[in-house]
Design an enzyme around this catalytic site. Structure first.
Site, PDB file in Angstrom:
ATOM      1  N   ALA A 171     -46.818   9.527-131.929  1.00 47.56           N
ATOM      2  CA  ALA A 171     -46.660   8.242-130.994  1.00 47.56           C
ATOM      3  C   ALA A 171     -47.283   8.444-129.616  1.00 47.56           C
ATOM      4  O   ALA A 171     -47.568   9.690-129.222  1.00 47.56           O
ATOM      5  CB  ALA A 171     -45.043   8.113-130.787  1.00 47.56           C
ATOM      6  N   LYS A 197     -43.322  13.079-133.679  1.00 40.85           N
ATOM      7  CA  LYS A 197     -43.832  13.741-132.483  1.00 40.85           C
ATOM      8  C   LYS A 197     -43.971  12.766-131.534  1.00 40.85           C
ATOM      9  O   LYS A 197     -45.083  12.180-131.470  1.00 40.85           O
ATOM     10  CB  LYS A 197     -45.143  14.549-132.771  1.00 40.85           C
ATOM     11  N   GLU A 200     -45.891  13.663-125.491  1.00 43.35           N
ATOM     12  CA  GLU A 200     -45.636  14.605-124.323  1.00 43.35           C
ATOM     13  C   GLU A 200     -45.303  13.905-123.017  1.00 43.35           C
ATOM     14  O   GLU A 200     -44.678  14.476-122.087  1.00 43.35           O
ATOM     15  CB  GLU A 200     -46.235  15.948-124.450  1.00 43.35           C
ATOM     16  N   CYS A 305     -53.283  -1.390-126.304  1.00 41.93           N
ATOM     17  CA  CYS A 305     -54.591  -1.894-127.223  1.00 41.93           C
ATOM     18  C   CYS A 305     -54.797  -3.112-127.389  1.00 41.93           C
ATOM     19  O   CYS A 305     -55.790  -3.410-128.127  1.00 41.93           O
ATOM     20  CB  CYS A 305     -54.443  -0.843-128.367  1.00 41.93           C
ATOM     21  N   GLU A 405     -63.209   2.125-123.646  1.00 44.15           N
ATOM     22  CA  GLU A 405     -61.825   1.584-123.322  1.00 44.15           C
ATOM     23  C   GLU A 405     -61.311   1.857-121.939  1.00 44.15           C
ATOM     24  O   GLU A 405     -61.252   3.064-121.787  1.00 44.15           O
ATOM     25  CB  GLU A 405     -60.920   1.656-124.305  1.00 44.15           C
TER      26      GLU A 405
END
Length: 522
Positions: A171, A197, A200, A305, A405
């Site tokens: 993610a 996961k 972090e 996004c 981006e």
């Protein structure tokens, strides 16, 4: 109903945040077999409040042994979970959506603490994830198989949709609740077990979602969480037991996961970068369109996004840029936990550096900045990861700020003469996540939707993210795989067909005779 509830309770959520209601672990534990287990890691990642730089917690780089334990637990639990009746698995999701709904304010405050986004936006994050959980409560009509009776004399063929096994999700930081909730609710309702996961940078939200799973008494080991950075991603891609990987994030990581996962014989879906264009025709409702543009470009400080990051001004709409700038100037910057804030800090310091790099490149390559937020420093939060809202005018397709981006509070403005030029511009862009057109002309809108190459199209609507009964259908370099996230495609991604061809012969019927030719149904 949800949106009015969201804004009505802004003060209540802010109060929760200000009470310092969270007792963050000094080092975040993994979640394995239903237990929060401290890692024996020697490498750690820091999680800091984006507005204040206060250290919230440290995240371990999960050891190989701990990762293998999580996978082994998931594989063992799969044996019984995959045989649990579908309606029973759905009932767990009913209980889970109730827990999320009742704890929505706390989840939103937690998101703001580690991601930085405004509380209103954080609550929207939770709601859009909750919608997927709610859809998982009723997937029985999607997961049905197929049957044809008597395809040949005495022969029936029928297919079942069955789970894959152990699946995994990786993610991103920008939606700490929504994206994990795109992943594991569908996977486990389909009968798989799961390894998550989290990013972090925002791991605490996922940790709390695990607490809620324990509160509904989900069997231990159905969902497990392993923390870390690239090393954990690599382990997921190469592990022989994991059958499928879901990922949302940037193209560099997405390309690696897609290629490495496929190389190791996994099913992979990756949602990646975007450059979403909004096309403005002179006949559109000007005030409505400008408001939609500003909201979609600067919401979440541009860290979406699906943010509408590029305005394509057609013909005389080029004269609207000063009005757009004035509207953007009205946006209030600040700590996302405070009321009335429109633009919060970016999630982490390196992202701010990259946004500033791209804004600097725009000036160096000939664009103009009628609104320049590069030097903004918040008087109350001088250490915060703030970039002021920025409008980049006269952008050309070759410029770095257009090619990459930005993922920050910046709007690129491109000028063209016709709708056909706008479509050609957009179709040449490598990304295909989403686009929008603003017009009062049905024929222009129809021409646009039939000729544009993006996967998700808004007509007089700036962020066309489909609800879960559909699927998130980004395309081109914005997506890798052949089955998109959630909706029918999400169920298909987390299941596979098992097809049975059965022959039942009556005692008096003629039986097989020895024949080595290829069998043909009769």
């Amino acid at each position: 109903m949800f949106m009015s509830h969201l804004y009505r309770n802004q003060k209540a959520v802010s109060a929760l945040y200000n009470k310092n209601m969270f007792h963050f672990s000094k080092v975040l534990p993994n979640f394995i077999n239903g237990e929060f287990v401290q890692s024996k890691a020697t490498q750690f990642f820091e999680v800091r409040n984006p507005a204040t730089q206060e250290l919230i917690t440290k995240v371990p780089q999960t050891t190989e042994a701990e990762f293998n334990e999580a996978v082994a637990v998931a594989a063992e639990q799969y044996k019984s979970w995959s045989q649990t009746p579908l309606l029973e698995r759905q009932r767990y999701m009913f209980a889970y959506q109730d827990k999320i709904r009742k704890n929505m304010d706390k989840i939103a405050a937690l998101i703001t603490a580690e991601n930085g986004k405004t509380l209103a936006d954080a609550k929207g994050d939770v709601i859009r994830g909750l919608e997927v959980v709610e859809h998982a409560c009723g997937i029985s009509h999607i997961i049905q198989g197929e049957t044809i009776e008597n395809v040949a004399r005495g022969v029936d063929t029928y297919s079942y949709r069955v789970p894959l096994g152990v699946c995994a999700g990786i993610a991103p930081f920008n939606f700490p609740a929504m994206i994990p909730l795109w992943m594991f609710p569908y996977a486990i309702t389909c009968g798989n077990t799961f390894i998550l996961k989290p990013s972090e940078r925002v791991p605490n939200t996922s940790q709390y979602l695990m607490e809620l799973l324990n509160e509904i008494n989900l069997p231990k080991g159905v969902v497990n969480v392993v923390h870390g950075g690239f090393d954990t991603v690599k382990q997921i891609c190469e592990d022989k037991t994991i059958r499928a990987i879901s990922f949302v994030g940037g193209n560099k990581a997405g390309d690696y996961i897609y290629e490495s996962g496929a190389k190791h014989h996994k099913r992979v879906q990756v949602n990646m970068g975007a450059k979403n264009h909004g096309v403005f025709l002179p006949d559109c409702d000007k005030e409505d369109a400008i408001n939609a543009l500003v909201s979609a470009a600067f919401g979440a400080a541009g860290q979406r996004c699906m943010a509408l990051t590029t305005a394509v001004m057609v013909g005389e709409t080029k004269n609207w840029v000063p009005e757009i700038v004035e509207k953007v100037k009205e946006l209030k910057l600040g700590n996302g936990a405070e009321s009335g804030v429109d633009v919060a800090p970016l999630c982490y310091a390196d992202l701010k550096k990259n946004v500033l790099r791209l804004l600097d490149s725009a000036v160096a390559e000939g664009a103009t900045l009628p609104l320049d937020g590069r030097s903004f420093v918040h008087p109350k939060y001088p250490q915060g990861n703030f970039v002021g809202p920025t409008v980049i005018d006269n952008v050309k397709p070759h410029m770095t700020c257009y090619q990459e981006e930005i993922f920050g509070p910046a709007l690129c403005v491109v000028h063209v003469d016709t709708l056909e030029e706008a479509i050609e511009l957009i179709n040449k862009n490598q990304y295909g996540n989403g686009t929008a057109i603003f017009t009062k002309s049905g024929s222009a809108a129809r021409y646009f939707q039939n000729n544009i190459e993006c996967g998700q199209i808004g007509i007089n609507l700036p962020i066309p993210v489909p609800l879960p009964m559909f699927s998130f259908t980004g395309s081109k370099r914005s997506f890798g795989g052949d089955l998109n996230f959630y909706g029918k495609n999400g169920v298909k991604f987390f299941t596979q067909f098992k097809t049975i061809t059965a022959r039942w012969k009556k005692d008096q019927d003629a039986g097989y005779k020895v024949s080595t030719s290829f069998p043909v149904m009769k």
